[in-house]
Design an enzyme around this catalytic site. Sequence first.
Site, short mmCIF file in Angstrom:
data_model
loop_
_atom_site.label_atom_id
_atom_site.label_comp_id
_atom_site.label_asym_id
_atom_site.label_seq_id
_atom_site.Cartn_x
_atom_site.Cartn_y
_atom_site.Cartn_z
N GLU A 10 0.83 -1.21 0.00
CA GLU A 10 0.00 0.00 0.00
C GLU A 10 0.86 1.26 0.00
OE1 GLU A 10 -2.15 -2.92 2.88
OE2 GLU A 10 -0.13 -2.64 2.05
N CYS A 16 -2.82 -3.45 7.19
CA CYS A 16 -2.46 -3.60 8.60
C CYS A 16 -2.77 -2.31 9.36
CB CYS A 16 -0.99 -3.97 8.75
SG CYS A 16 0.16 -2.68 8.24
N ASP A 59 22.09 -38.87 -4.42
CA ASP A 59 22.01 -37.91 -5.54
C ASP A 59 22.98 -36.74 -5.42
OD1 ASP A 59 19.98 -39.44 -6.61
OD2 ASP A 59 18.38 -38.26 -5.67
#
Length: 363
Positions: free
Chosen positions: A49, A72, A197
């Site tokens: 915002e 908020c 791996d």
Amino acid sequence: MDYMALALSLAKLAQGQVSPNPAVGAVIVKDGVILGQGYTQPPGFDHAEIVALKQAGEDARGATMYVTLEPCCHYGRTPPCTRAIIDAGITEVHFSLIDPNPIVSGKGKAELERAGIKTFVGEHAEEAAEVNEAFIKYITTGLPFVTVKFASSLDGKIATRSGDSKWVTGEAARRQVQRLRYVSDAIMTGANTVIIDDPHLTVRLSDRGGTTRRQPLRIVVDGRGRTPLTARIFSEQGKTLMVLGETLPEEIKQSYKKVGADVLELPTKEGEIDLKALFSVLGKMQITSVLVEAGGILLGSLFDYNLVDKVVAFLAPIIIGGEEARPSVAGRGVEKLADCIRLHRIRVDQVGEDIMVSGYVKR
């Protein structure tokens, strides 16, 4: 124009960069003209915002804001967004979701309305919830959102009987995995996967500026301390967390610290780490999302203990066969089909020659 859809596309640009904060997008419009837009910056910097308001400047007076999450209304690392919206003279605010954070939930909306600002809730709510599914779980439970990823043949194998697993799926699927890593706080695997791996477990994508983002935390679950000290995970950028059995000899724990790893000691049962305790600790570390890329043993344990939130499975159009070939999921499993773990909100996409199936575990 669908301004909330634009705000959501902006929110996605913040994914993987702003944890433990939510990824939010905002757009400011007046008379059909976009005056400002933005998305959440890293913790301590501007929320979406504020970025949009700074762009709009004085023109924001009398405008409408579209934002993907309720603004908020409390002081955290930054001042409340509601105050900035009111001071800027915004007259309407549309947001997709009420913030699940108890500190904010409904209070931001109420503050805006007390100031005479009209509020509208619910546009693209389902997509907005998916963008912030990790934040929503974390802020309401204190636990990270757990996504299990595996790549298998059509007959459910992740490797041949000799252990050959490179590559089950194609390049397009592997690029998609990179994107999954990009938006995750941590990548978890087991000792067996590292031994067999020797993976990198890094993000090999670039940000818009051409530089690689911060690397997710690499987490190796290794109750018996079997991970080789020469593994590639110890020489890659970013941090590696070794999760070891608390009864292991001190020299083993120290050996991992000497190669640069952090060490977390947890209880074990028959050499297996207490996974519930692990996720509790990760939550306290503000890890909001964990992508698990592991073999069948660890994946099976996660399913056995009901710790998985989402599954992303890549299926290659190949048949491996063989009773000794490694399955994608092991563990105890279930005795009856009625007890199977079921997914809902399923999505099926073709990725190159492979199929990606994703869905959420039904509780």
